[in-house]
Motif scaffolding. Structure first.
Motif, PDB file in Angstrom:
ATOM      1  N   HIS A  92      -8.384   9.674   0.212  1.00 29.80           N
ATOM      2  CA  HIS A  92      -7.816   8.967   1.350  1.00 29.80           C
ATOM      3  C   HIS A  92      -8.692   8.323   2.159  1.00 29.80           C
TER       4      HIS A  92
ATOM      5  N   TRP B  62     -10.191   2.688   0.607  1.00 33.06           N
ATOM      6  CA  TRP B  62      -9.019   1.982   0.681  1.00 33.06           C
ATOM      7  C   TRP B  62      -9.365   0.599   0.945  1.00 33.06           C
TER       8      TRP B  62
ATOM      9  N   ALA C 277       0.779  -1.279   0.006  1.00 32.45           N
ATOM     10  CA  ALA C 277       0.158  -0.114  -0.085  1.00 32.45           C
ATOM     11  C   ALA C 277       0.932   1.311   0.111  1.00 32.45           C
TER      12      ALA C 277
ATOM     13  N   PRO D 168      -0.226   5.053   0.443  1.00 31.29           N
ATOM     14  CA  PRO D 168      -1.311   5.812   0.426  1.00 31.29           C
ATOM     15  C   PRO D 168      -0.947   7.330   0.335  1.00 31.29           C
TER      16      PRO D 168
END
Lengths: 412, 412
Positions: B353, B358, B307, B309
């Protein structure tokens, strides 16, 4: 000369301009009169400034474009050191090789640039600190922020790089050696001067008439940038004590504060006016924006005494200017003020910043006409010991000494 | 090359060392292999560092003494620009005239020094920003402080001084032109690379055995410096959502966070661990200190997905390294990540976000073995587009172009 963060053409008493600005310009003028032409590099802070200004015969102020003209705080200037240095080096290339004989930097920011220029041009670096972070941090006014470690480090680097250091007083010389590890043989003490033709020509009565002040008033003057370091609050608190003890004085008391907010004082520009109100002094305190040298001389001459309660002063130009006007000085017994003021002869030195001690000193001068007359004569005599011609002469000699003592580094 | 604030010898993933450190060293090595010897100037941060270290054949790292070895924050480095530049210039004088052909600076601090060295040596300045304050400030993570104006100004000056700028991606090139006024003809897009011999050689099962991870676990990896910009908190919040929706996953879930606190993350080094506890994730989250490239490759290979982010990435080296290991990447659709990750082919891009978005993306990869296999193959293919040899070759060509386009300034 390099004076990165403040221009000798700026009005002293406001922004970052103070005694150092007077110093740079007055010394440069006398150096030029003694045959040494001077270029002063300073950062351009307005788009309207020409690239070069002739400040006096043989003295050019060069405005260096480095960063935005307005809005940069002193804390943001370190990021401009490299670009400023680059522009200074570029300017030099427009001249024949060997155009400059010596670099004289003022304040640590300029010293950083000076060290690089010194290497490049193969000429000695002479540096004047004017103020030092380690000294300032050791005598911090309440509410004032300590100087950042980046400045301390930068100062240490400049001391290590300079071929000669000029200290304003013996005390500053000792601090350079003790706190910054300067080699004693590379430190020269040279007192700043005062221009008697500007500060010594006013008569008190005429000065009071010019400013509209009563002839029988007690005028207690503060002149300087309004910031915690300069401690104008101590004068106001002392006046409050004085009036509490002797309310009769009120009708005859005038306390002019001549100057503008500066440095950390900018964060609370109204706090001194607020203090004056809180202390009930609005009828005696008078705030006056910064004035030019000639007008300032009139203020000094019109005053019964000038108070300099600073928490620290490398020299204390205000005190010597006031004395040149024949006005006694009541000053804090700190830094250069103990050199400038001859205690009991040209003024009074006060230990610490207790308003009661300050009130007692103010009262002595106000209430004792004989003492006042004696101190006034002593002040004039004391001021004659400080002449810019002599400052410049010794500075020239220090340049020669720097050349002979130049550190054996590679030129780059 | 100049890399003032972080050394290519530092361990990426901690302090100020990250993708840029990898970049500088990998490009320097390939330049040297292609016949161009490289000196890298960086600030000495320990008294134990030798003045010169041979990092690879033809690559010297020169440690420049400028300021105290330890304790200087990134915010205090601007005050060191002038001294650092002075020392770089001094080092150059130990070589024959014309020793350096080009100055390539990385990050704006180095660019300030590079501009001065360029003038002095009469060689072109090529500059790589890596990150830009105006871009970072426009996509600030909650709780992250905006970059100071001194950096913005410094970046603008470097753009104006550089003869050529190297952008990591097309987006960065546009930002240089639109936000910093770069001339489009002076901006070259060159993608960073990835070392397939390091990151492409591990088998997933072997990697898991080496790290002691269960073969049937879902391993969701975060690798990078722990600071708000990199947004590891978004991964943790998404995992919490995932487990709330599907508690069965818990026993098979492992979320390693490989990296150390950095930048504004240093002010609250424990806040991510605290968040993990607050979310009840201590049984699935595993904090791992920064590891070297070889060990990091093992972590990538052992992971189900990586990941990324981040709130912004100029390029996103972690994403390309992970793909080189054949591991799909779930990345924020920001900056260079949109170049590095081919959405739906080598990984998934997530807009914004929001932890729920996610969680949905993580779930797609975890719960769809066919998609996972497709993305894994796509990741390997995507990584082959990024080769350091090609980065170095194009960089050499850019040096030539900078020489032919060199701004017509005086050398100083």
């Amino acid at each position: 000369m390099i004076s990165l963060h403040t221009s000798p053409l700026d009005q002293p008493g406001t922004g970052d301009a103070g005694g150092m600005n007077v110093y740079v310009l007055e010394v440069a003028k006398r150096l030029a009169r003694q045959g040494a032409a001077v270029d002063i590099f300073t950062r351009a802070t307005s788009s309207t400034l020409p690239a070069v200004v002739e400040a006096a015969d043989g003295v050019l102020v060069r405005h260096v474009a480095s960063g935005p003209f307005e809005g940069l705080t002193k804390g943001e200037l370190p990021a401009q050191l490299c670009t400023f240095a680059r522009e200074v080096l570029r300017t030099e290339t427009l001249h024949p090789i060997g155009h400059y004989d010596v670099v004289h930097s003022h304040y640590w920011l300029s010293g950083q640039v000076g060290a690089l220029a010194r290497d490049r041009w193969g000429v000695p670096l002479v540096h004047s600190m004017h103020t030092m972070a380690k000294v300032k941090n050791a005598a911090l006014a309440a509410g004032d922020a300590p100087e950042p470690s980046g400045r301390l480090i930068g100062e240490e680097q400049v001391v290590a790089a300079a071929d000669m250091l000029i200290a304003n007083t013996e005390l500053e010389a000792r601090q350079l050696v003790d706190l910054y590890g300067a080699e004693p043989g590379r430190v020269e003490v040279i007192h700043p001067g005062v221009d008697l033709s500007v500060f010594g020509r006013n008569q008190p009565a005429a000065a009071r008439r010019e400013l509209g002040l009563p002839l029988d008033a007690h005028v207690l003057l503060f002149a300087g940038r309004i910031q915690p370091l300069k401690a104008p609050d101590v004068l106001l608190r002392a006046v409050a004590v004085l009036l509490e003890e002797d309310p009769e004085l009120r009708s005859r008391l005038v306390v002019p504060i001549v100057g503008g907010p500066s440095g950390s004082g900018l964060e609370h520009p109204e706090s001194l006016a607020q203090l004056s109100s809180d202390l009930g002094l609005d009828d005696v305190v008078r705030f006056v924006p910064p004035v030019d040298q000639s007008r300032l001389a009139t203020w000094y001459a019109a005053s019964t005494l000038v108070a300099v309660p600073s928490h620290n002063e490398s020299f204390g130009l205000v005190a010597v200017e006031a004395q040149a006007a024949g006005t006694p000085v009541v000053a804090a017994a700190v830094g250069g003020l103990t050199t400038v003021v001859d205690d009991g002869v040209s003024g009074l030195l006060v230990d610490g910043h207790d308003p009661r001690d300050w009130a007692a000193a103010l009262r002595r001068v106000i209430c004792d006409p004989a003492l006042r007359a004696r101190l006034s004569a002593g002040a004039s005599a004391q001021a004659r010991m400080f002449a810019w011609e002599r400052t410049a002469q010794l500075t020239l000699e220090t340049y020669d000494r720097a050349r002979s003592l130049m550190r054996m580094d590679v030129a780059v």
